[in-house]
Design a protein around this motif. Structure first.
Motif, mmCIF file in Angstrom:
data_model
loop_
_atom_site.group_PDB
_atom_site.id
_atom_site.type_symbol
_atom_site.label_atom_id
_atom_site.label_comp_id
_atom_site.label_asym_id
_atom_site.label_seq_id
_atom_site.Cartn_x
_atom_site.Cartn_y
_atom_site.Cartn_z
ATOM 1 N N SER A 163 0.859 -1.182 0.000
ATOM 2 C CA SER A 163 0.000 0.000 0.000
ATOM 3 C C SER A 163 0.896 1.232 0.000
ATOM 4 O O SER A 163 1.772 1.373 0.860
ATOM 5 C CB SER A 163 -0.909 0.012 1.235
ATOM 6 N N ARG A 166 1.285 3.236 3.345
ATOM 7 C CA ARG A 166 1.844 2.625 4.547
ATOM 8 C C ARG A 166 3.335 2.906 4.618
ATOM 9 O O ARG A 166 4.043 2.840 3.615
ATOM 10 C CB ARG A 166 1.607 1.121 4.553
ATOM 11 N N LYS A 173 -0.059 4.114 9.095
ATOM 12 C CA LYS A 173 -0.825 4.216 7.859
ATOM 13 C C LYS A 173 -1.289 5.657 7.677
ATOM 14 O O LYS A 173 -1.821 6.262 8.596
ATOM 15 C CB LYS A 173 -2.038 3.276 7.903
ATOM 16 N N ASN A 180 2.162 9.977 3.332
ATOM 17 C CA ASN A 180 3.078 8.910 3.746
ATOM 18 C C ASN A 180 4.532 9.331 3.557
ATOM 19 O O ASN A 180 5.382 9.084 4.413
ATOM 20 C CB ASN A 180 2.781 7.642 2.943
#
Length: 444
Positions: A163, A166, A173, A180
């Motif tokens: 992902s 993440r 997350k 991120n």
């Protein structure tokens, strides 16, 4: 963070007022990050720092509890101040033999007593054994539980699908890939190099994710560990939460996710297209019908101003001589490769014209004159020497005006040195004139 006026570059936080900033500077969290900055390590967040403080307090409490431990073995008549040493003693063969002997003696004493209502009861050390066994079981269960939690965390970070939101180094997350990347930069110090030319950020993060989870490889020093958790711990502890982008091999490794074509100049690639030309002795002969990047002096490397007819005539025209970078035609025009356009645009003084260069080249080919030999490096031992004695300047090959300028400069330098010497002498004499008066007592 950019909208707040007061910041802390060490902890990567911002404040609304100066009082909050000064209060932050006195906290242990800021001091801890300062020590990490001196050690070239990235800062940690306040949550991570609080966890470290709680872990340190728990370790200190456990050490204090162990320090207050004291128990006595009745069978062996020994006192122990450490739980580990006591556990090792209980498991030893000597302790078991003495305990068995004590139990047999107790059984013999109880059989000699006639009263059935009298009982010695259970051995004294039996309750202690039960307590020890309970503590050991508790520690074992706690260890197993922690190991299971760590394994679950590893499986959660490694088995789940990739992902882009993440974090690569922790289980945080984010809402999207932009948040991120900001989290990884602030919390772990990972910045993406050449971010302006990155065209596939999700592909880059996926590639880094596979290196960590499949290869267990460090992104910076390329060290290999047994598990992804081990390599994450290595990168966090060593401050290696960054992308290696120093050597050419490392740049090529992630170059597929970048696009640097906007930085290319229009001249690149032209010289490579001319690599198929035939060359004999360093001189090229123009025989192909393709445009090889040659331009004339008159056009100053501007192809748009040339007509197609002139271009065809130039290609089909016989060549007087050609080198790797120049073509000289019988018409007297010189053609230079566009890769050296910056040099051909220069207006050099006392540089021979195209006709003079062509005539010299023809004379060299016909054997009329000898080509110039390259000048040797270093000192030429065969040159004539002119002494500087008797008014000589020692300059060879210079004009009279240059020699006159050198003589004027030397004369000014001598006068300046003489003035300095006179100032020094005057200062010494002035200091000597202020001495105390000397009077001989014998002459009075």
């Amino acid at each position: 963070m950019s909208s707040l006026p007061y910041t802390c570059n060490t902890c990567l936080v911002a404040f609304r007022g100066s009082d909050a900033q000064r209060d932050h500077m006195r906290k242990d969290w800021h001091l801890y990050n300062m020590k990490r900055r001196i050690a070239a390590l990235p800062p940690v967040s306040q949550e991570t720092f609080n966890d470290k403080v709680l872990a340190a307090k728990a370790t200190t409490t456990a050490a204090a509890a162990k320090a207050t431990f004291e128990t006595t073995c009745v069978a062996c008549q020994k006192t122990f101040y450490s739980e580990n040493s006591y556990q090792n003693h209980v498991k030893s063969s000597k302790h078991k033999a003495r305990e068995a002997r004590a139990n047999r003696d107790a059984a013999d004493d109880s059989s000699s007593v006639m009263s059935s209502t009298f009982s010695l009861g259970e051995p004294i050390n039996k309750p202690r054994e039960s307590e020890v066994s309970k503590v050991a079981d508790t520690l074992k269960d706690t260890t197993i539980t922690e190991e299971n939690e760590n394994e679950d965390e590893d499986e959660e970070m490694s088995d789940d699908a990739f992902s882009p939101s993440r974090c690569l180094f922790c289980s945080t997350k984010s809402a999207d890939i932009q948040e991120n990347t900001e989290h990884m930069y602030k919390a772990h110090g990972m910045f993406i190099p050449e971010k302006d030319f990155l065209v596939n950020p999700e592909g880059l993060l996926h590639y880094l994710y596979r290196k960590i989870n499949e290869n267990s490889e460090c992104l910076y020093c390329h060290m290999i560990r047994n598990t992804p958790t081990g390599i994450r711990t290595h990168m966090r502890d060593k401050g290696h939460c960054m992308i290696a982008f120093e050597t050419e091999a490392e740049q090529i490794e992630i170059g597929q996710y970048y696009d640097f074509r906007s930085t290319y100049s229009d001249d690149e690639g032209d010289w490579e297209s001319a690599a198929s030309e035939t060359a004999e002795g360093g001189v090229k002969v123009e025989g192909s019908g393709e445009d090889e990047g040659w331009e004339t002096d008159a056009s100053s490397m501007d192809e748009d101003e040339d007509d197609e007819d002139d271009l065809e005539n130039r290609k089909s025209a016989p060549v007087v001589y050609a080198t790797d970078y120049e073509l000289h035609l019988p018409s007297g025009k010189s053609v230079g490769h566009r890769s050296l356009a910056r040099y051909f645009r220069q207006n050099l003084h006392n540089y021979p014209t195209a006709d003079e260069r062509a005539a010299r080249q023809l004379a060299i080919e016909n054997g009329e004159i000898e080509p110039e030999e390259p000048k040797p490096r270093g000192r030429n031992l065969n040159r004539a020497l002119v002494t500087r004695a008797n008014g000589g300047t020692g300059m060879i090959g210079t004009s009279d005006a240059q020699k006159h300028d050198v003589q004027i400069g030397e004369r000014k330098e001598r006068q300046r040195a003489l003035r300095q010497e006179q100032r020094f002498t005057a200062r010494i004499n002035r200091a000597a004139n202020h001495q105390k008066h000397f009077r001989d007592p014998l002459l009075q």
